[in-house]
Structures are given as C-alpha cells and as structure tokens.
Design an enzyme around this catalytic site. Structure first.
Site, short mmCIF file in Angstrom:
data_model
loop_
_atom_site.label_atom_id
_atom_site.label_comp_id
_atom_site.label_asym_id
_atom_site.label_seq_id
_atom_site.Cartn_x
_atom_site.Cartn_y
_atom_site.Cartn_z
N PRO A 2 -35.32 6.59 0.24
CA PRO A 2 -35.21 7.86 0.92
C PRO A 2 -33.88 8.23 1.53
O PRO A 2 -33.77 8.30 2.73
CB PRO A 2 -36.19 7.69 2.06
CG PRO A 2 -36.17 6.24 2.32
CD PRO A 2 -35.67 5.55 1.12
N GLU A 3 -32.87 8.55 0.88
CA GLU A 3 -31.81 9.32 1.50
C GLU A 3 -31.31 10.30 0.50
O GLU A 3 -31.54 10.16 -0.69
CB GLU A 3 -30.71 8.40 2.02
CG GLU A 3 -31.15 7.68 3.27
CD GLU A 3 -29.99 7.20 4.10
OE1 GLU A 3 -29.24 8.04 4.61
OE2 GLU A 3 -29.83 6.00 4.22
N LYS A 54 -33.87 15.81 1.12
CA LYS A 54 -34.76 14.66 1.07
C LYS A 54 -36.10 14.99 0.44
O LYS A 54 -37.11 14.34 0.73
CB LYS A 54 -34.95 14.09 2.48
CG LYS A 54 -33.70 13.42 3.02
CD LYS A 54 -34.01 12.70 4.31
CE LYS A 54 -32.74 12.31 5.04
NZ LYS A 54 -33.04 11.77 6.37
#
Length: 381
Positions: A2-3, A54
DNA sequence: CGTCCACGTCTAC
DNA sequence: TAGACCTGGACGG
C-alpha cells in the site's frame, strides 16, 4: 501493498499479466473476508486496471460475442442488461497495510487470497487479491473515493498543498514567495520549471516515479530480488544514521538532520504499552552525521540488507549522535530478514500458519519524503 | 512464549 | 483522537 507507487505498480502488473487473457466464470471470495461478494459472472471477460493515489480500479468487461444463458439467475437486476448479458463492472480496491495482486495457478491459490478471478484457459489460473492483514477493502461498482486527495503521480497539477511536516506554515509560505514565477506562464510551463528545479513538492512526485521506473514489483513479501534492489534504493527510511520521530498519530517519520521547530516533543510515548519506553532521555538535538549517499558501495547486498534491519524502539526512537555507535553494536546480532517462503495453504483457511514466513514490513520511502528538509538535500534521502 | 511493530483507513466516543 | 481491525516477523526472556 500500500503506497502510492505500489498501487500504481499493481495496476501495471495487472494490465501486464492480464493482457490478452480471457477470464471466465464467477468471481470468488474467501469465507473469512468481510468485503462484499462480487456478483459478476461471464463466460468470457477481460480485466484491466487503473490507479489513482492509494486506490486501484479493476474493470471487468464481458466480451461482446457472449451469449449468456444461465448466469443471470438470482442476480441483481442491475448487473444484467435486458437481454441477460453481464454488464461491465468496476471494482475499487484499497490495499490497507498488506494488500496486493498476484497471478497464480488456480489450483494453488496464495494463502490470504480473498478475491479471485479465474482464467478461461485450462488449467485455470487466477488473478488474486491477496491481503494478509485484511485491512484492504473493495467496493462493487466502486468509484474513486470522492474525498481523497489527488494522485501525487498522475494528478500533479492538482497536488499543491506545499506543507512540509514539522515546519510551521509561515516559514513555508514565506519561502515560497521567493520562488514566484511570472504569472503569465502556462501551467504546463510552471510544472516543467518545477521539474527542472525540484523542490519538496516536486520530489513528492519524483520519488514515487523513481519507484515506478525501478520496474519489478518493488518491495513486499517474497520478492527478494526486487526487495533487495528497493532497499538499496532507499536513502532514509530504515537507513542507519537517519533519525526518526513519532508524530502526533504515532506514525514514525524518518528524516535526516533537524526535525524542524514543530517536531513532537519526546513526551508522547506510545499509547498503552508505553511503560517500558517511558523515555528517560530527552531527544537528542544533535545532528547525526549523515551517512554518505550510497556509502555501502563495496559491501555485498546481503550485508546491506542486514545493516538496515536494526529495529528502533524505546529510547532509540530518536536517533542522535549515539546512533552510529548503537548501530555498530547491533550489527553483529542483526538477523537477515530474508527468509524463504514455503507452503501453500488453502485460501479459505485463515488458521494461523507458522510455516509460512512473509515479510509484511518492507521498507518504505514515504517518511523520507514527507519529513525531508527543504533543499537539494532532500534528494539524498 | 510474550511483546512490539508494520506500507491504512474507519468509526465510536 | 483513541482504539479497532488483522497477521506474522523480530526480538527479549
């Protein structure tokens, strides 16, 4: 995982592995996931992906020729057109702390797969949403979440907040006065100027862009080659000699040099389990001598990985001048985080499995960017 | 074995 | 603005 750049890489990955592939049948969900069922079924459909910040959006598009016979039963009306054809469907995903997409054999779905799409071919393969911690979400007929900020990478012209962390607003805004450009420049020319003369804001995009152009899947569990390259690329996050502080939300911010006048004061030790950490030493204001960029040249990549694996806790949270010493002292004891992964358990069985080692905590670059002092030095972080 | 920690939201007080 | 939501690796005893 997640980035920003990772979500974008995931969309590239999906578009690459799914290019020219026909998917078929129903979309399946693990028992344990609390996310919604995806009531989509088609004899032949394709999958494409886009990213924004995101979030990532999958589009399932049935092929035109399809004569859908049975699949409409029991399904929501809106999914089907009058002639019973499955309509295209958008799914928007957020990755939480550990989400990712993998394309695997359908016979051996990855552990922690929570949503998967079968290919039509035989033997089947499957595009899987894998998410060990299950913080990830998906929405059926999803749209980009309306109250999110713009995408740092793809909507740069909208990304103009200009607020570094731990600097006060006046300083930031006054400094920007001196960078005034002729107001008659077009937006694209302003953007071009900024690219050629990067400031913090420009680097907020440039750094994720570097990750994208590294290729591979960046960091994350079980991509050891990519992960080693990624860790080598990192210049601040988890790099010995850099400093870290917790912000008001308990998030660890990595930076080099002074934290800035609004840095959180040492008081705020972590919530709950803070007794042990009740910091006897105030944060040292001393500047750590910066580790020269790429100073690890000459050591093996394994050594480099090991060097970066020291963990920061308690009073080490604020790393000052003693850090280098501490790091040296720690070094012989640090274990390599690289471990082989092994078994393939049933995706619907979420029982804890000690036989599967994963690296759920690879290094990141975000802190380096956000906490960086303004100047070219930022680039060295 | 127990504690701490991790790439992010969410929502209940 | 605290917890809650989760798993699992690293580390200390």
């Amino acid at each position: 995982m997640p980035e920003g750049p990772e979500l974008h890489l995931a969309s590239c990955y999906i578009n690459t592995v799914c290019a020219g592939l026909i998917f078929s049948g129903k979309v399946e969900k693990s028992e344990v996931s609390k996310n919604p069922e995806v009531l989509f079924e088609s004899d032949a459909y394709v999958i494409s992906a886009t990213s924004r910040g995101k979030e990532i959006k999958l589009t399932l598009t049935p092929l035109k020729e399809e004569k859908n016979t049975l699949s409409g039963r029991g399904r929501d009306r809106e999914e089907l057109s009058q002639n019973g054809l499955q309509q295209p469907m958008d799914l928007v995903f957020r990755f939480g702390m550990s989400g990712s997409f993998k394309f695997t054999s359908a016979a051996e779905l990855p552990k922690h797969a929570h949503l998967w799409f079968y290919t039509k071919e035989s033997p089947h393969r499957a595009l899987c949403f894998v998410d060990c911690r299950r913080f990830g979400r998906w929405e059926v007929h999803g749209t980009w979440q309306p109250d999110r900020g713009p995408c740092v990478m793809l909507e740069y012209e909208k990304f103009r907040l200009k607020i570094p962390p731990f600097e006060n607003a006046r300083t930031v805004l006054e400094a920007l006065q001196h960078r005034k450009q002729s107001p008659d420049l077009t937006l694209s020319k302003k953007v071009k100027l900024k690219q050629e003369n990067p400031d913090l804001l420009e680097l907020c995009r440039a750094v994720p862009m570097e990750v994208i152009h590294m290729g591979g899947m960046g960091y994350g569990p079980e991509h050891s080659d990519d992960a080693a390259a990624f860790e080598e690329w990192l210049q601040c996050y988890c790099v010995p000699g850099m400093r870290s502080l917790r912000d008001g939300n308990g998030r660890t911010i990595w930076f080099q040099g002074e934290p800035g006048p609004m840095a959180p004061k040492g008081k705020k030790s972590r919530k709950k389990r803070s007794r042990v950490n009740a910091d006897p030493q105030p944060p040292s204001p001393k500047v750590t001598k910066p580790v020269p960029k790429r100073s690890s040249k000459g050591s093996s990549s394994q050594e480099k990985v090991a060097k970066r694996s020291g963990r920061k806790k308690g009073k080490e949270l604020v790393q000052g001048a003693e850090n280098a010493k501490a790091h040296e002292a720690r070094k012989p004891n640090t274990r390599s985080r690289r471990k082989a992964s092994a078994s393939q358990a049933s995706p619907t069985n979420e029982a804890p499995a000690a036989d599967r080692k994963r690296q759920a905590s690879a290094r990141r670059s975000t802190g380096a960017v956000t906490a960086a002092p303004r100047s070219r030095r930022v680039k060295a972080e």
